[in-house]
Motif scaffolding. Sequence first.
Motif, short mmCIF file in Angstrom:
data_model
loop_
_atom_site.label_atom_id
_atom_site.label_comp_id
_atom_site.label_asym_id
_atom_site.label_seq_id
_atom_site.Cartn_x
_atom_site.Cartn_y
_atom_site.Cartn_z
N VAL A 1 24.50 -7.29 7.81
CA VAL A 1 24.01 -5.99 8.29
C VAL A 1 25.17 -5.15 8.84
O VAL A 1 25.39 -4.00 8.41
CB VAL A 1 22.92 -6.19 9.35
N VAL A 2 25.90 -5.69 9.78
CA VAL A 2 26.97 -4.94 10.42
C VAL A 2 28.11 -4.65 9.43
O VAL A 2 28.70 -3.56 9.45
CB VAL A 2 27.50 -5.70 11.65
N GLY A 3 28.41 -5.61 8.56
CA GLY A 3 29.47 -5.39 7.56
C GLY A 3 29.15 -4.22 6.65
O GLY A 3 30.02 -3.40 6.34
N GLY A 4 27.89 -4.12 6.24
CA GLY A 4 27.49 -3.00 5.39
C GLY A 4 27.57 -1.67 6.11
O GLY A 4 28.00 -0.65 5.54
N ALA A 5 27.17 -1.66 7.38
CA ALA A 5 27.22 -0.41 8.15
C ALA A 5 28.66 0.06 8.34
O ALA A 5 28.98 1.25 8.15
CB ALA A 5 26.54 -0.62 9.50
N PHE A 6 29.55 -0.87 8.70
CA PHE A 6 30.95 -0.48 8.87
C PHE A 6 31.59 -0.06 7.55
O PHE A 6 32.46 0.82 7.52
CB PHE A 6 31.74 -1.65 9.49
N SER A 7 31.19 -0.68 6.48
CA SER A 7 31.72 -0.31 5.17
C SER A 7 31.38 1.14 4.83
O SER A 7 32.21 1.88 4.29
CB SER A 7 31.17 -1.25 4.10
N SER A 8 30.17 1.57 5.17
CA SER A 8 29.77 2.96 4.92
C SER A 8 30.62 3.93 5.74
O SER A 8 31.02 5.00 5.26
CB SER A 8 28.29 3.16 5.26
N ALA B 1 28.41 -2.29 -4.90
CA ALA B 1 29.15 -1.36 -4.05
C ALA B 1 30.61 -1.77 -3.92
O ALA B 1 31.50 -0.90 -3.90
CB ALA B 1 28.50 -1.30 -2.67
N THR B 2 30.87 -3.08 -3.88
CA THR B 2 32.26 -3.55 -3.82
C THR B 2 33.03 -3.17 -5.07
O THR B 2 34.17 -2.69 -5.00
CB THR B 2 32.29 -5.07 -3.62
N GLY B 3 32.41 -3.36 -6.24
CA GLY B 3 33.08 -3.00 -7.49
C GLY B 3 33.35 -1.50 -7.60
O GLY B 3 34.46 -1.08 -7.96
N LEU B 4 32.34 -0.70 -7.27
CA LEU B 4 32.53 0.74 -7.32
C LEU B 4 33.58 1.21 -6.31
O LEU B 4 34.37 2.12 -6.59
CB LEU B 4 31.21 1.46 -7.06
N SER B 5 33.59 0.59 -5.16
CA SER B 5 34.56 0.96 -4.14
C SER B 5 35.99 0.62 -4.58
O SER B 5 36.92 1.39 -4.34
CB SER B 5 34.23 0.24 -2.83
N LEU B 6 36.15 -0.54 -5.25
CA LEU B 6 37.47 -0.90 -5.76
C LEU B 6 37.96 0.11 -6.80
O LEU B 6 39.13 0.53 -6.79
CB LEU B 6 37.44 -2.31 -6.37
N ILE B 7 37.07 0.51 -7.70
CA ILE B 7 37.44 1.50 -8.72
C ILE B 7 37.79 2.84 -8.08
O ILE B 7 38.79 3.48 -8.43
CB ILE B 7 36.30 1.66 -9.74
N SER C 1 40.01 -2.04 3.57
CA SER C 1 38.90 -2.37 4.48
C SER C 1 37.54 -2.15 3.84
O SER C 1 36.62 -2.96 4.04
CB SER C 1 39.01 -1.53 5.76
N GLY C 2 37.37 -1.07 3.08
CA GLY C 2 36.06 -0.78 2.50
C GLY C 2 35.54 -1.89 1.59
O GLY C 2 34.46 -2.47 1.85
N PRO C 3 36.24 -2.24 0.50
CA PRO C 3 35.76 -3.33 -0.36
C PRO C 3 35.69 -4.69 0.36
O PRO C 3 34.81 -5.51 0.06
CB PRO C 3 36.81 -3.36 -1.49
N LEU C 4 36.61 -4.93 1.31
CA LEU C 4 36.58 -6.20 2.04
C LEU C 4 35.30 -6.32 2.86
O LEU C 4 34.64 -7.39 2.88
CB LEU C 4 37.80 -6.29 2.94
N LEU C 5 34.89 -5.25 3.53
CA LEU C 5 33.67 -5.30 4.34
C LEU C 5 32.43 -5.47 3.49
O LEU C 5 31.52 -6.24 3.84
CB LEU C 5 33.57 -4.02 5.17
N THR C 6 32.37 -4.76 2.35
CA THR C 6 31.19 -4.92 1.49
C THR C 6 31.16 -6.31 0.86
O THR C 6 30.07 -6.89 0.64
CB THR C 6 31.19 -3.85 0.38
N GLY C 7 32.33 -6.87 0.56
CA GLY C 7 32.37 -8.23 0.02
C GLY C 7 31.88 -9.25 1.03
O GLY C 7 31.10 -10.17 0.70
N LEU C 8 32.32 -9.11 2.28
CA LEU C 8 31.84 -10.01 3.34
C LEU C 8 30.35 -9.83 3.58
O LEU C 8 29.62 -10.81 3.85
CB LEU C 8 32.62 -9.75 4.63
N ALA C 9 29.89 -8.57 3.49
CA ALA C 9 28.46 -8.33 3.67
C ALA C 9 27.66 -8.98 2.56
O ALA C 9 26.53 -9.48 2.80
CB ALA C 9 28.20 -6.83 3.70
#
Length: 424
Positions: A330-337, A156-162, A301-309
Amino acid sequence: MASLKASSLMCSSSTSSSSCCRREIIRAAIHMPKLRHGGLLSLPKLTKTRGLVEELEMRSGYTNSNTNSSPKYDTRVSDPTVIAKLYAIMEAIADRVEMHKNIGEQRNNWNSLLLTSINAITLTAATMAGIAATGVVGGAALVSLKLSSTLLYLAATGLSLIMNKIQPSQLTEEQRNASRLFHQLREEIHTTVCIGNPTMNDVKDAMEKVLALDKAYPLPLLGAMLEKFPKTAEPAVWWSLHREKRQAKGYDGRKNNRNGWDDKLEEEMREIVRVLKRKDEEDYSRLGEKALKLNKVLAISGPLLTGLAAIGSAFIGSPSHGSWAVVLGVVGGAFSSVVNALEHGGQVGMVFEMYRSNAGFFRLMEESIESNLEEEEVERRENGEMFEMKVALQLGRSLSELKDLAASSSIKGEAIQEFASKLF
């Protein structure tokens, strides 16, 4: 014998009578009918017909090859080569319209599919991390959940970066604008051909406009894609910077022998330019800056949150890291969405491009007005009355409303709160 002579005499008399009748009939046939005023109907003379033929030949642009006079060409007849080139440009423009339309639809699908996929992957990874954190499973099952959650977060982090790099919603808006502007250019060239007398300058001008649009809205992604996160939100530029000023065709009206221009109209146009710069362009540039800053924050913020998750899910169940790993996983993934949905679902990139394009529209109007005012020879300007009408239509105003806007601007000065455009 007597009967024979009588018969011959009768035949002779009959023949003579018949001949006389025929002569009378012929004579009646060739008599010209008399008009009411007593004159005779006259036929056109040969010289008149010949003059008519010569006039038609001259209008067609040539004379008889048997005559000794040199060919005469009518300057009102358009050059077929110029018209053929303009039609070739129109065909190329029609193809570009179709290409931008198809690619725009494709990139809009990218935005929807990538957003759905990234959020589905992120929520699945968050669910796996939550199950692993409950302690219900252990051993190999716990390792499998942690590993699967981490891998999904990394994907998800890679796709979000692209996705944040190419900004599919912004690309879609670019293709929409390009399709509309190419269609507008095609109609402009078609009008030039219909009015008549296009020249090589029109061909050159059309080519410059096509190339300027190609540069402003490129089709490929690699190497030619527009910068999606510029330092400042500059207005879009899709026109040639070195446009030749020429008088508009198809309108021969004059106003005070100044091509429809007078001092009052010039001052009115100057006031319109001031309002456009002070209100419309400045406002859309300010909104574009805000949209750009918001998009930058969300894109980071999006890729950063998924990376931390992903990091948190990898340490779930470790005694040394405690509960912070569960919170990240858990929370990092939810906020990333939520961030992805806000950025790409809300199409913040598209909003930024829309503001940038609108600011460019007002910049184009300003340059168009200023280029006409800077031209000292009024004959080389676009006709004043036509130009005033075009400006009013582009701003969504009537001619009287345009004059009122210019008058109120000159009276109130900087205190005016009204925008020039009523369309945006």
